[in-house]
Design a protein around this motif. Structure first.
Motif, short mmCIF file in Angstrom:
data_model
loop_
_atom_site.label_atom_id
_atom_site.label_comp_id
_atom_site.label_asym_id
_atom_site.label_seq_id
_atom_site.Cartn_x
_atom_site.Cartn_y
_atom_site.Cartn_z
N THR A 181 0.83 -1.19 0.00
CA THR A 181 0.00 0.00 0.00
C THR A 181 0.88 1.25 0.00
O THR A 181 2.06 1.20 0.35
CB THR A 181 -0.93 0.02 1.23
N SER A 182 0.30 2.37 -0.40
CA SER A 182 1.05 3.63 -0.50
C SER A 182 1.78 3.93 0.80
O SER A 182 1.20 3.88 1.89
CB SER A 182 0.09 4.79 -0.81
N THR A 207 -0.29 0.33 -3.96
CA THR A 207 -1.70 -0.03 -4.14
C THR A 207 -2.56 0.75 -3.14
O THR A 207 -2.07 1.29 -2.15
CB THR A 207 -1.95 -1.53 -3.92
N ILE A 208 -3.85 0.75 -3.42
CA ILE A 208 -4.84 1.25 -2.47
C ILE A 208 -4.99 0.24 -1.33
O ILE A 208 -4.50 -0.89 -1.40
CB ILE A 208 -6.19 1.45 -3.16
N LYS A 260 -9.19 4.87 4.68
CA LYS A 260 -8.81 4.55 3.31
C LYS A 260 -7.40 5.03 2.98
O LYS A 260 -6.97 6.10 3.39
CB LYS A 260 -9.78 5.21 2.33
N GLY A 307 -5.78 5.93 -0.48
CA GLY A 307 -6.25 6.13 -1.84
C GLY A 307 -7.76 6.01 -1.90
O GLY A 307 -8.46 6.40 -0.96
N PRO A 335 -10.10 3.10 -2.44
CA PRO A 335 -10.62 1.74 -2.63
C PRO A 335 -12.14 1.70 -2.62
O PRO A 335 -12.79 2.50 -1.94
CB PRO A 335 -10.05 0.98 -1.43
N SER A 371 -4.77 -4.75 2.88
CA SER A 371 -5.04 -4.70 1.44
C SER A 371 -5.96 -5.83 1.04
O SER A 371 -6.21 -6.76 1.82
CB SER A 371 -3.73 -4.74 0.65
N TYR A 431 -5.73 -5.48 -7.78
CA TYR A 431 -4.45 -4.80 -7.99
C TYR A 431 -3.84 -4.96 -9.38
O TYR A 431 -2.63 -4.88 -9.54
CB TYR A 431 -3.45 -5.17 -6.90
N GLU A 472 -1.10 6.29 -5.57
CA GLU A 472 -2.51 6.15 -5.22
C GLU A 472 -2.96 7.10 -4.11
O GLU A 472 -4.15 7.28 -3.89
CB GLU A 472 -2.82 4.71 -4.79
N HIS A 473 -2.01 7.72 -3.42
CA HIS A 473 -2.38 8.58 -2.30
C HIS A 473 -1.75 9.96 -2.43
O HIS A 473 -1.18 10.51 -1.48
CB HIS A 473 -1.99 7.93 -0.96
N HIS A 519 -10.52 -0.34 -8.71
CA HIS A 519 -10.20 -0.21 -7.28
C HIS A 519 -11.03 -1.15 -6.40
O HIS A 519 -11.43 -0.81 -5.29
CB HIS A 519 -10.40 1.24 -6.83
#
Length: 312
Positions: free
Chosen positions: A18-19, A73-74, A86, A88, A90, A138, A154, A183-184, A287
């Motif tokens: 994840t970010s 990823t989100i 959250k 990002g 999703p 995730s 993803y 994503e963020h 997403h």
């Protein structure tokens, strides 16, 4: 014909990232490069570590153009009182399976979506113990492959990473950038672009990312060349890309959107004179744990990138 590697894609999707927490996917990519570079057409310089955070830059020959593929990823971060925040954007579907790990071990939990009478939504996890505060969760991998399509969490943007790694196999002159935080809100593209510009005079970028199926962009329509989203690439650069797709008879479709962003829009916001274009296969169920992309569009994406990295 380009070669789609579903086995490598499945391995990429299994790696959490994840970010802001891209360390594991960085290590996976570095290991892949070290294990496969002897079979590539050209020698590669690998730049990472201090000054690069969790990003990676690969340099081949005398680069003119860079591929940017984000590795994050989100997902969700565990907050207070079993709440999830959250990372990002999703999709939030009640009961969706989430995975992660904390100081007490591996986690497989479910998302609970709670709406009050005023329409406010709270996200919580359902688990048999309290998860450490700040733990990232995730989507649980669920890889499904048919003759027609691949469906899994993803694809955004493990598929963009797969594309970039595939292009490396016969790349003679070019840069490949594995960026973070896309994503963020972005965050690494500025210093990565500066590194390329200052050290190699690179000022062209192709954004290896996955776009959306819409009214104007369809499955099996070919790779999407984005003429604009919230940002607008320079038309003369865009025209070169479209002309090369036509000349090489690569199946493509033109995307025109009013919203959305990528590493391209982040690059445009820097003070660097980069031309850029987002080029990617379209996916449905964006997403979510069931993102879907057609294999024909993946093949067209890889083909076009290989042509562009030789010609522009």
């Amino acid at each position: 014909m380009a070669h789609f590697k579903p086995e490598l894609l499945e391995k990429l999707i299994e790696v959490r990232g994840t970010s802001g927490d891209e360390g594991a996917i960085k290590d996976f990519i570095l290991n892949y490069v070290n294990e496969n570079k002897a079979n590539w057409k050209s020698e590669v310089e690998v730049h990472h570590g201090e000054g690069f955070q969790d990003a990676i830059v690969l340099i081949f020959g005398k680069p003119r153009t860079a591929i940017f593929a984000h590795t994050d990823t989100i997902g969700f971060t565990v907050g207070y009182n079993n709440n999830l925040i959250k990372i990002g954007g999703p999709r939030t579907i009640d009961g969706m399976k989430l995975v992660g790990s904390d100081s007490q071990g591996e986690i497989e939990t479910e998302l609970m979506v709670i709406e009050d009478d005023e329409g406010n939504t709270t996200l919580k996890y359902v688990f048999d113990r309290e998860i450490d505060r700040g733990t990232n969760l995730s989507f649980k991998p669920d890889f499904n492959l048919t003759d027609q399509h691949v469906q899994t969490p993803y694809l955004d943007n493990r598929l963009g990473v797969l594309n970039a790694l595939t292009v490396c196999e016969d790349l003679e002159n070019g840069a490949v950038v594995f960026s973070t935080y896309e994503e963020h809100g972005g965050g690494s593209v500025g210093f990565l672009g500066r590194f390329l510009y200052d050290n190699y005079k690179v000022r062209q970028a192709l954004i290896s990312d996955i776009t959306w199926v819409t009214d104007g962009v369809q499955h099996d329509g070919g790779v999407a060349i984005s003429m604009r989203d919230k940002a607008i690439p320079r038309r003369s650069f865009l025209n070169k890309i479209i002309a090369l797709a036509k000349e090489n008879k690569i199946k493509y479709q033109l995307e025109v959107e009013s919203a959305g962003g990528s590493d391209g829009s982040m690059l445009q916001m820097t003070d660097l004179p980069f031309d850029w274009c987002f080029i990617g296969a379209p996916e449905d169920n964006v997403h979510s744990p069931t993102e879907k992309v057609y294999i024909s569009d993946i093949e067209a994406m890889i083909e076009l990138y290989k042509v562009l990295m030789k010609e522009i």
